[in-house]
Design a protein around this motif. Structure first.
Motif, PDB file in Angstrom:
ATOM      1  N   THR A   1     -10.387 -10.574 -22.065  1.00 26.52           N
ATOM      2  CA  THR A   1      -9.536 -10.204 -20.933  1.00 26.52           C
ATOM      3  C   THR A   1     -10.247  -9.157 -20.089  1.00 26.52           C
ATOM      4  O   THR A   1     -11.282  -8.609 -20.479  1.00 26.52           O
ATOM      5  N   ALA A   2      -9.700  -8.884 -18.919  1.00 27.76           N
ATOM      6  CA  ALA A   2     -10.249  -7.826 -18.071  1.00 27.76           C
ATOM      7  C   ALA A   2     -10.225  -6.508 -18.838  1.00 27.76           C
ATOM      8  O   ALA A   2      -9.252  -6.200 -19.531  1.00 27.76           O
ATOM      9  N   GLY A   3     -11.294  -5.745 -18.701  1.00 26.92           N
ATOM     10  CA  GLY A   3     -11.379  -4.480 -19.407  1.00 26.92           C
ATOM     11  C   GLY A   3     -11.827  -4.615 -20.845  1.00 26.92           C
ATOM     12  O   GLY A   3     -11.776  -3.643 -21.612  1.00 26.92           O
ATOM     13  N   LYS A   4     -12.288  -5.801 -21.223  1.00 27.45           N
ATOM     14  CA  LYS A   4     -12.713  -6.014 -22.616  1.00 27.45           C
ATOM     15  C   LYS A   4     -13.886  -5.106 -22.966  1.00 27.45           C
ATOM     16  O   LYS A   4     -14.737  -4.794 -22.133  1.00 27.45           O
ATOM     17  N   TYR A   5     -13.920  -4.687 -24.217  1.00 28.24           N
ATOM     18  CA  TYR A   5     -15.016  -3.864 -24.717  1.00 28.24           C
ATOM     19  C   TYR A   5     -14.914  -3.805 -26.233  1.00 28.24           C
ATOM     20  O   TYR A   5     -13.894  -4.172 -26.830  1.00 28.24           O
ATOM     21  N   SER A   6     -15.965  -3.319 -26.887  1.00 30.60           N
ATOM     22  CA  SER A   6     -15.904  -2.905 -28.289  1.00 30.60           C
ATOM     23  C   SER A   6     -16.879  -1.772 -28.487  1.00 30.60           C
ATOM     24  O   SER A   6     -17.917  -1.698 -27.818  1.00 30.60           O
TER      25      SER A   6
END
Length: 589
Positions: free
Chosen positions: A16-21
């Motif tokens: 999704t938009a803003g995905k990160y890890s």
């Protein structure tokens, strides 16, 4: 030694938009990783392993979460800690549980967890929030017991196997001295001595860097301590004219720290680790390996060197290393990685590191990279099969009681353990537990358990088999030893003697009040020299034998005087010269 290397992409929880890890911590053996990723519009905790990939840890608080620590239990399962829903929590057996509150209802934050495979001890450390200020705390997970430490605005950010911790301290915003309002790195070694009421301080602040000026204001935090408490890391200001500039440090933990009347900055100075290159002005140390002579510190360097921003780095005795450049130099394909930003976790051997960087997750150079968690494994190309470093010892159990065998080993990569009985693999169940861990336990021992036991340790490069040791049974406490003839060896020592008895695992020499003077002596001991006694003084001792079933009655008792001190003359002369007005003689002297 030559090295090859690999980098793993951890992945994200939602596309999704803003995905990160971002990987935040790792177990000492490099098996488990914990971190955060975006899910349902929130910072959401995950765990990851090479075998299982990314796994959802759940978010019972339903708000932004933070996962802060990671360890591996004896059975290979994950232990983690984090601040979930505004509460400090522990992850165990696949779910979160809230840590017990501070007395009076104060909320707890949690920053670190460690588990010692040799002893089975789990420590968790962080901060509690009573009404007046923050207090560092240490939590013993097996017993559920806490120690809330004294201090103003203290936090414990790292904890070692022995319970020693590092963190920060300041004295509160109400202080008139600006230096007292700043965070300072601290080391806590005696949690029972907290300076309460003044004196007997089991903690102290770390000194400034050499050349900084000991009267200049300074700031910093200690962020991590190695599992064996040999070295710690963190960051400190390095320019008293700019309190916003920090350098990472390494600090050698004192082997035998002593209590002090008050915190007095009495230990050696931290070592300034500097930055990656000219143009960088900041660096931070976040994690540290367990080497006593060449600790590896993971962190970041920030500034304009190479490019503007944060660069994932590690330090060792050879200096500072750009992790991205190291991987490229070892032939790792870094084409989809725009940069590596921070190293947040490191294995005990210093070969495995986790953190995050900028990654082209859709393999489209036209789109912006996303923050992505990584695991880097610097794998030795020289095969390193396991080596047994601690052999199991023979054990005696009381009939119906318990015995524990322990093994320790080193080797490249992950190690697996398999205990055997009479050279046949065991399975958990019945009398046996921990058969695939470093600590194997026999409970409710009976005659069927009397056998020889050993452990086979395996990795990718081979296996090592421990010594085979026996489990024997005792049914009653041993018989009472018979006193021998003691000797007064000197003015301050006596040697006590006794007969060896059957079915014992050791002896204890006691005074007439029943206090053990000798500690636990090993099996088959028949004499013990007691020191630090008073001259020309009578002493009486009894001897007890013991085994897992209990302790024998004390022996009848043996008595002996210590020797008298040699005479002295005048100012201490032991061989005087005698004279008279007639003639002299040495007869009778």
């Amino acid at each position: 030694m030559a090295f090859s290397a690999e980098i793993w992409v951890v992945g994200v929880m939602e596309e999704t938009a803003g995905k990160y890890s971002r990987c935040k911590a790792m177990s000492e053996d490099g098996q488990w990783v914990v971190g955060l990723s975006r899910k349902s519009g929130l910072d959401w905790p995950f765990f990851w392993s090479k075998a299982g990939g990314l796994q959802d840890m759940g978010n019972p608080g339903g708000t932004n979460a933070d996962v802060t620590g990671c360890a591996r239990y004896d059975d290979g399962s994950l232990c983690a800690c984090g601040n979930i829903g505004g509460l400090g929590r522990k992850w165990q057996s696949g779910s979160w549980s809230v840590l017990p509150p501070q007395p009076g209802g104060g909320v707890r934050s949690v920053y670190a967890v460690t588990h010692d495979l040799a002893t089975g001890t789990t420590w968790i450390a962080g901060s509690s929030y009573p009404a007046e200020n923050e207090k560092a705390y240490r939590y013993h997970a097996e017993s559920g017991s806490y120690i809330d430490y004294w201090g103003y605005y203290q936090d414990a950010y790292g904890v070692a196997h022995n319970g020693w911790a590092v963190g920060k301290n300041n004295w509160g915003n109400g202080q008139t001295n600006p230096d007292w309002r700043y965070d300072h790195p601290i080391f806590i070694f005696d949690w029972s001595q907290n300076c309460g009421g003044g004196g007997n301080c089991g903690w102290d602040q770390l000194k400034r860097f050499a050349g900084y000026g000991d009267t200049e204001y300074y700031k910093g935090r200690a962020t991590a301590i190695g599992p064996s408490a040999k070295w710690a890391t963190g960051y400190l200001t390095y320019n008293p004219s700019d309190m916003g500039l920090y350098h990472a440090f390494k600090w050698q933990v004192p082997a035998s720290p002593q209590l002090a009347p008050e915190p007095g900055l009495t230990w050696s100075r931290p070592v300034d680790l500097g930055v990656l290159g000219a143009g960088d002005t900041l660096s931070f140390g976040y994690c540290i390996s367990d080497s006593a002579t060449n600790p590896v510190i993971g962190g970041t360097s920030y500034g304009t060197f190479k490019y503007g921003g944060y660069k994932a780095v590690y330090w060792d005795n050879a200096g500072v290393h750009d992790l991205y450049a190291v991987l490229e130099g070892l032939g790792v394909d870094m084409a989809r990685w725009a940069s590596l930003a921070r190293v947040y976790g490191i294995s005990a051997d210093g070969n495995v590191m986790v953190g995050y960087g900028a990654y082209d997750d859709d393999n489209d150079p036209g789109t912006a990279p996303v923050d992505m968690g990584f695991l880097v494994d610097l794998v030795s190309t020289t095969p390193q099969p396991p080596t047994i470093t601690q052999q199991p010892a023979p054990q005696t159990a009381c009939f119906g009681g318990m015995a524990t065998f322990t093994v320790a080993a080193t080797g490249a990569g992950s190690l697996t353990y398999q205990w055997q009985k009479n050279q046949v693999d065991l399975a958990n169940g019945g009398h046996y537990a921990g058969v695939t861990t470093t600590r194997f336990t026999v409970t409710n021992a009976d005659t069927d358990d009397v056998a020889n036991y050993r452990c086979v340790v395996t990795n990718l490069y081979g296996s090592a088999t421990s010594n085979e040791v026996a489990l024997s049974l005792a049914y009653n406490p041993p018989t009472t030893p018979v006193d021998g003839t003691p000797t007064g060896d000197a003015a301050d020592r006596i040697t006590w003697r006794w007969s060896d008895v059957a079915d014992e695992t050791g002896y204890r020499v006691k005074d007439t009040g029943g206090t053990t003077e000798s500690g636990d002596l090993p099996a088959n001991t028949t004499e013990w020299q007691e020191n630090a006694l008073s001259a020309n003084t009578p002493y009486t001792r009894t001897v007890c034998a013991y085994n897992p079933c209990g302790e024998s009655a004390g022996s009848a008792g043996q008595s002996k005087y210590t020797a008298a001190l040699a005479p002295t003359y005048g100012s201490g002369t032991a061989s005087p010269t005698v004279s008279c007005d007639k003639s002299s003689s040495s007869a009778g002297l």
